[in-house]
Write a protein that holds these residues in place. Structure first.
Motif, PDB file in Angstrom:
ATOM      1  N   LEU A  54       0.813  -1.352  -0.082  1.00  0.00           N
ATOM      2  CA  LEU A  54      -0.063   0.087  -0.004  1.00  0.00           C
ATOM      3  C   LEU A  54       0.927   1.043  -0.001  1.00  0.00           C
ATOM      4  CD1 LEU A  54      -2.963   1.257   0.459  1.00  0.00           C
ATOM      5  CD2 LEU A  54      -2.633   1.346   2.777  1.00  0.00           C
ATOM      6  N   ILE A  55       1.765   1.076   0.782  1.00  0.00           N
ATOM      7  CA  ILE A  55       2.737   2.507   0.807  1.00  0.00           C
ATOM      8  C   ILE A  55       3.425   2.540  -0.426  1.00  0.00           C
ATOM      9  CG2 ILE A  55       4.774   3.359   2.023  1.00  0.00           C
ATOM     10  CD1 ILE A  55       3.708   2.199   4.794  1.00  0.00           C
ATOM     11  N   SER A  56       3.976   1.484  -1.038  1.00  0.00           N
ATOM     12  CA  SER A  56       4.653   1.738  -2.176  1.00  0.00           C
ATOM     13  C   SER A  56       3.844   2.080  -3.443  1.00  0.00           C
ATOM     14  CB  SER A  56       5.500   0.590  -2.770  1.00  0.00           C
ATOM     15  OG  SER A  56       4.522  -0.676  -2.890  1.00  0.00           O
ATOM     16  N   ASN A  57       2.403   1.800  -3.242  1.00  0.00           N
ATOM     17  CA  ASN A  57       1.707   2.093  -4.444  1.00  0.00           C
ATOM     18  C   ASN A  57       0.974   3.539  -4.156  1.00  0.00           C
ATOM     19  OD1 ASN A  57       1.970  -0.002  -5.937  1.00  0.00           O
ATOM     20  ND2 ASN A  57       0.358  -1.145  -4.934  1.00  0.00           N
ATOM     21  N   ILE A  58       1.001   4.021  -2.840  1.00  0.00           N
ATOM     22  CA  ILE A  58       0.677   5.423  -2.780  1.00  0.00           C
ATOM     23  C   ILE A  58       1.745   6.400  -3.262  1.00  0.00           C
ATOM     24  CG2 ILE A  58       0.358   6.967  -0.773  1.00  0.00           C
ATOM     25  CD1 ILE A  58      -1.227   4.952   0.747  1.00  0.00           C
ATOM     26  N   LYS A  59       2.705   5.911  -3.143  1.00  0.00           N
ATOM     27  CA  LYS A  59       3.911   6.807  -3.743  1.00  0.00           C
ATOM     28  C   LYS A  59       4.006   6.844  -5.184  1.00  0.00           C
ATOM     29  CE  LYS A  59       7.552   5.751  -0.078  1.00  0.00           C
ATOM     30  NZ  LYS A  59       8.905   5.235   0.132  1.00  0.00           N
ATOM     31  N   LYS A  60       3.455   5.981  -5.884  1.00  0.00           N
ATOM     32  CA  LYS A  60       3.188   6.168  -7.426  1.00  0.00           C
ATOM     33  C   LYS A  60       1.791   7.064  -7.634  1.00  0.00           C
ATOM     34  CE  LYS A  60       4.979   1.630  -7.964  1.00  0.00           C
ATOM     35  NZ  LYS A  60       5.071   0.159  -8.245  1.00  0.00           N
ATOM     36  N   ILE A  61       1.114   7.150  -7.073  1.00  0.00           N
ATOM     37  CA  ILE A  61      -0.091   7.982  -7.492  1.00  0.00           C
ATOM     38  C   ILE A  61       0.282   9.487  -7.328  1.00  0.00           C
ATOM     39  CG2 ILE A  61      -1.786   6.310  -7.128  1.00  0.00           C
ATOM     40  CD1 ILE A  61      -2.718   7.439  -4.668  1.00  0.00           C
ATOM     41  N   LYS A  62      -0.704  10.501  -8.049  1.00  0.00           N
ATOM     42  CA  LYS A  62      -0.475  11.759  -8.257  1.00  0.00           C
ATOM     43  C   LYS A  62      -1.090  12.413  -6.873  1.00  0.00           C
ATOM     44  CE  LYS A  62      -0.165  12.608 -13.302  1.00  0.00           C
ATOM     45  NZ  LYS A  62       0.097  11.328 -13.876  1.00  0.00           N
ATOM     46  N   TRP A  63      -0.406  13.652  -6.434  1.00  0.00           N
ATOM     47  CA  TRP A  63      -0.870  14.301  -5.305  1.00  0.00           C
ATOM     48  C   TRP A  63      -2.559  14.538  -5.331  1.00  0.00           C
ATOM     49  CZ3 TRP A  63      -0.706  15.096  -0.441  1.00  0.00           C
ATOM     50  CH2 TRP A  63      -1.121  15.905   0.137  1.00  0.00           C
ATOM     51  N   PHE A  64      -3.012  14.745  -6.412  1.00  0.00           N
ATOM     52  CA  PHE A  64      -4.512  15.306  -6.537  1.00  0.00           C
ATOM     53  C   PHE A  64      -5.211  13.874  -6.236  1.00  0.00           C
ATOM     54  CE2 PHE A  64      -8.330  15.471  -9.193  1.00  0.00           C
ATOM     55  CZ  PHE A  64      -8.893  16.489  -8.588  1.00  0.00           C
ATOM     56  N   GLU A  65      -4.885  12.824  -6.912  1.00  0.00           N
ATOM     57  CA  GLU A  65      -5.380  11.683  -6.442  1.00  0.00           C
ATOM     58  C   GLU A  65      -5.423  11.145  -5.125  1.00  0.00           C
ATOM     59  OE1 GLU A  65      -7.735   8.311  -7.242  1.00  0.00           O
ATOM     60  OE2 GLU A  65      -7.219   9.814  -8.717  1.00  0.00           O
ATOM     61  N   LEU A  66      -4.375  11.255  -4.417  1.00  0.00           N
ATOM     62  CA  LEU A  66      -4.362  10.937  -3.131  1.00  0.00           C
ATOM     63  C   LEU A  66      -5.035  11.795  -2.269  1.00  0.00           C
ATOM     64  CD1 LEU A  66      -2.619   9.397  -0.872  1.00  0.00           C
ATOM     65  CD2 LEU A  66      -0.892  11.095  -1.004  1.00  0.00           C
ATOM     66  N   ARG A  67      -5.379  13.173  -2.555  1.00  0.00           N
ATOM     67  CA  ARG A  67      -5.804  14.258  -1.826  1.00  0.00           C
ATOM     68  C   ARG A  67      -7.387  13.744  -1.765  1.00  0.00           C
ATOM     69  NH1 ARG A  67      -6.218  20.223  -3.702  1.00  0.00           N
ATOM     70  NH2 ARG A  67      -8.101  19.534  -4.493  1.00  0.00           N
ATOM     71  N   LYS A  68      -7.936  13.400  -3.018  1.00  0.00           N
ATOM     72  CA  LYS A  68      -9.171  12.877  -3.369  1.00  0.00           C
ATOM     73  C   LYS A  68      -9.537  11.634  -2.471  1.00  0.00           C
ATOM     74  CE  LYS A  68     -10.364  11.820  -7.237  1.00  0.00           C
ATOM     75  NZ  LYS A  68     -10.872  11.583  -8.656  1.00  0.00           N
ATOM     76  N   ARG A  69      -8.702  10.700  -2.403  1.00  0.00           N
ATOM     77  CA  ARG A  69      -8.790   9.637  -1.728  1.00  0.00           C
ATOM     78  C   ARG A  69      -8.871   9.667  -0.160  1.00  0.00           C
ATOM     79  NH1 ARG A  69      -7.583   4.500  -4.339  1.00  0.00           N
ATOM     80  NH2 ARG A  69      -7.041   4.766  -6.321  1.00  0.00           N
ATOM     81  N   LEU A  70      -7.773  10.792   0.340  1.00  0.00           N
ATOM     82  CA  LEU A  70      -7.871  11.113   1.707  1.00  0.00           C
ATOM     83  C   LEU A  70      -9.080  11.765   2.082  1.00  0.00           C
ATOM     84  CD1 LEU A  70      -4.090  12.030   2.272  1.00  0.00           C
ATOM     85  CD2 LEU A  70      -5.075   9.982   3.043  1.00  0.00           C
ATOM     86  N   LEU A  71      -9.518  12.586   1.456  1.00  0.00           N
ATOM     87  CA  LEU A  71     -10.798  13.215   1.698  1.00  0.00           C
ATOM     88  C   LEU A  71     -11.910  12.283   1.798  1.00  0.00           C
ATOM     89  CD1 LEU A  71     -10.645  16.517  -0.332  1.00  0.00           C
ATOM     90  CD2 LEU A  71     -10.401  16.197   1.980  1.00  0.00           C
TER      91      LEU A  71
END
Length: 122
Positions: A54-71
């Motif tokens: 999970l951590i290694s795949n989170i590093k591969k996604i873009k910041w905008f996508e990560l922000r959407k997922r965190l929200l």
């Protein structure tokens, strides 16, 4: 072997071993302590593997996508927590635990980030 194939094999082994453990505990089989210990160790190793994946795949996604997922995660966590506390208050108003936060946390985490466990390179 591809990462998704390894993840599929691990998930299948988890499901099969959980069914076997459920059968063992339901039937009350006494001489299965070794299998239960191996099952617990296997689950700990799988959780460690999934965390690293999970951590290694989170590093591969873009910041905008990560922000959407965190929200989405925060929204789901708050919604599930509110639902748990409302139902707990309605049915057991005298006893509310802080342990009730683990189920909403796990549900929100799995609904938000489950696809990253089998992330494929494009």
């Amino acid at each position: 072997m591809k990462q998704s194939t390894v993840t599929f094999i691990i998930c299948t082994l988890c499901v099969v071993s959980t069914v076997i453990i459920s059968f063992i505990t339901y039937m009350g089989i006494d001489n299965s302590f070794g299998f239960i210990v191996v099952y617990v160790v296997f689950i700990i190793i799988v959780l460690f593997y999934w965390t690293i994946l999970l951590i290694s795949n989170i590093k591969k996604i873009k910041w905008f996508e990560l922000r959407k997922r965190l929200l989405k995660f925060v929204g789901l966590f708050i919604s599930f927590s509110a639902a748990i506390y409302i139902f707990t208050y309605m049915f057991r108003s005298s006893h509310i635990d802080m342990y009730d936060l683990s189920i909403p946390f796990a549900m929100a985490l799995s609904l938000t980030f489950f696809d990253l466990f089998s992330f494929k390179e494009s």
